[in-house]
Design an enzyme around this catalytic site. Structure first.
Site, short mmCIF file in Angstrom:
data_model
loop_
_atom_site.label_atom_id
_atom_site.label_comp_id
_atom_site.label_asym_id
_atom_site.label_seq_id
_atom_site.Cartn_x
_atom_site.Cartn_y
_atom_site.Cartn_z
N GLY A 142 69.69 29.50 -88.65
CA GLY A 142 68.98 30.77 -88.63
C GLY A 142 67.98 30.80 -87.48
N CYS A 143 67.53 32.00 -87.16
CA CYS A 143 66.63 32.15 -86.01
C CYS A 143 65.26 31.55 -86.30
CB CYS A 143 66.54 33.61 -85.61
SG CYS A 143 66.33 34.73 -87.01
N TYR A 144 64.65 31.92 -87.43
CA TYR A 144 63.35 31.31 -87.78
C TYR A 144 63.49 29.79 -87.94
CZ TYR A 144 61.22 35.90 -89.12
OH TYR A 144 60.70 37.17 -89.16
N THR A 151 65.52 27.75 -86.45
CA THR A 151 65.65 27.08 -85.15
C THR A 151 64.28 26.83 -84.54
OG1 THR A 151 67.82 28.04 -84.71
CG2 THR A 151 66.57 27.31 -82.79
N ALA A 152 63.46 27.89 -84.49
CA ALA A 152 62.13 27.75 -83.88
C ALA A 152 61.24 26.82 -84.70
CB ALA A 152 61.49 29.12 -83.74
#
Ligand SMILES: NC(=O)C1=CN([C@@H]2O[C@H](COP(=O)(O)OP(=O)(O)OC[C@H]3O[C@@H](n4cnc5c(N)ncnc54)[C@H](OP(=O)(O)O)[C@@H]3O)[C@@H](O)[C@H]2O)C=CC1
Ligand SMILES: CC(=O)N[C@@H](CCC(=O)OP(=O)(O)O)C(=O)O
Length: 345
Positions: free
Chosen positions: A150-152, A154-155
């Site tokens: 997921g995007c969150y 990953t960060a």
């Protein structure tokens, strides 16, 4: 040179079109099918005019992928839909890269707890590999089904992984404050993404229940070999794209800034797409690129670490990470097709 055949399923959406943008110029692949159920028969460039004259292929139904010979299938579909296609195509020779959350968690039971739905393809979990190349490149290279993060997550995971791997984090002390641009919510408009509700507004959502909480907890806990609960709060930013994470943690023992820097430098040595910054990154510093920028700091006064990370949610948070995974799965050099310089300003 052999060109691998690629299908993008869900090409009318945001991440599907970003995949097409990257893959249309990738020297070792050819896009052989791009799909949409709602817009079957229209040209891809009718839906996404930036591709006019560049990628004027007709959109086909996903059904036609079943009979075509492709090497890699990207599923750029909503969760709960992706699993249906992964099940249907489990006997194809093609490898699957799923951009949704359907195979990212450790088991169908955990999935049900957080996605509030029974998983319809539980066997998929046996083969699925979590597709974060900075942590799992070797496993990704051998996988037939990759669960693109997921995007969150990953960060957040990249911000905190060095500390967990080093075993220096105090259990249950991590707080992640995350902000995402609107494309993170997908192409369909909703009340939450209505212009009037986001313009000049900024708010938290999913407090305590967001499904990315467990994804981050599972991956970080596995690195540190313990179960750690994490406080994760996402916010919706009135911008198109970009994710900024500010993570806070208490360490078992105080460190000096140079020791913290060493932990990060050691962990990310040779990782082309993580840039350790000496000032806080902004979302524009990574916009249009595959970079995750990270700035770790030690606050002597509060005796906490504060780590800031920034990614483009559609790229390192989705499409370019998927292409990175594809490069690994096909045994190619990992950064082919991913050398964009960020778009700032
Ligand atoms: N946006 C982001 O920043 C990120 C997204 N992701 C994940 O990637 C996936 C795709 O996201 P995104 O591109 O934003 O989503 P969009 O909503 O923009 O696009 C979703 C696509 O799925 C297709 N689709 C919807 N329902 C069905 C169905 N029943 N059968 C076949 N196709 C269907 C739609 O096409 P059509 O209606 O034309 O058939 C559309 O092209 C999601 O799982 C998302 O959570 C992951 C990380 C970041
Ligand atoms: C801004 C926004 O709405 N973001 C989405 C997450 C983005 C994403 O794509 O996550 P998955 O792949 O796990 O679905 C959300 O909070 O639901």
């Amino acid at each position: 040179m052999k060109k691998y055949k690629i299908a993008i399923v869900g090409a009318s959406g945001f991440t599907g079109s970003e995949l097409a943008r990257l893959l249309a110029r990738h020297p070792q692949v050819e896009i052989t099918a791009i799909t949409s159920e709602t817009h079957t028969g229209k040209l891809f460039s009718d839906l996404h005019p930036q591709f006019f004259g560049i990628l004027d292929m007709s959109l086909v139904s996903a059904e036609s992928v079943s009979n075509s010979e492709v090497d890699i299938i990207f599923l750029a579909l909503p969760h709960k839909i992706s699993m249906e296609y992964a099940a249907k195509w489990k006997n194809l020779s093609a490898k699957i890269i799923d951009l949704s959350g359907d195979f990212r968690l450790s088991s169908p039971e955990v999935y049900k707890d957080w996605y509030l739905k029974e998983h319809t393809f539980p066997e998929g979990f046996k083969n699925a590999v979590y597709g974060l190349p900075e942590l799992f490149a070797d496993r990704i290279a051998k996988a037939s089904l990759v669960a693109n993060p997921g995007c969150y997550p990953t960060a957040s995971i990249l911000a905190l992984a060095p500390l967990f791997a080093e075993g220096v984090v105090e259990s249950d002390s991590v707080i992640i404050d995350a902000k995402s641009g609107l494309t993170g919510a997908g192409i369909k408009a909703s009340e939450a993404t209505h212009f009037s509700n986001v313009n000049e507004n900024f708010k938290a959502y999913g407090i305590g229940v967001h499904r990315h909480t467990i994804e981050i907890e599972e991956q970080l806990s596995a690195l540190g070999h313990f179960n750690s609960t994490i406080q994760f709060t996402p916010h919706l930013l009135p911008v198109d794209r970009g994710i900024l994470v500010t993570a806070y943690a208490t360490l078992k023992n105080p460190v000096k800034q140079n020791q913290l820097d060493e932990i990060y430098q050691k962990f990310y040595r040779g990782k082309t797409f993580v840039r350790l910054r000496n000032s806080p990154p902004g979302i524009k510093d990574v916009r249009g690129s595959h970079y995750c920028d990270i700035f770790p700091t030690w606050d002597e006064r509060t005796q906490r670490v504060i780590i800031i990370s920034a990614i483009d949610n559609l790229l390192k948070g989705a499409a370019s990470q998927a292409v990175h995974n594809m490069n690994l799965m096909l045994g190619m050099e990992e950064s082919i097709g991913l050398n964009q310089i960020p778009l700032r300003p």
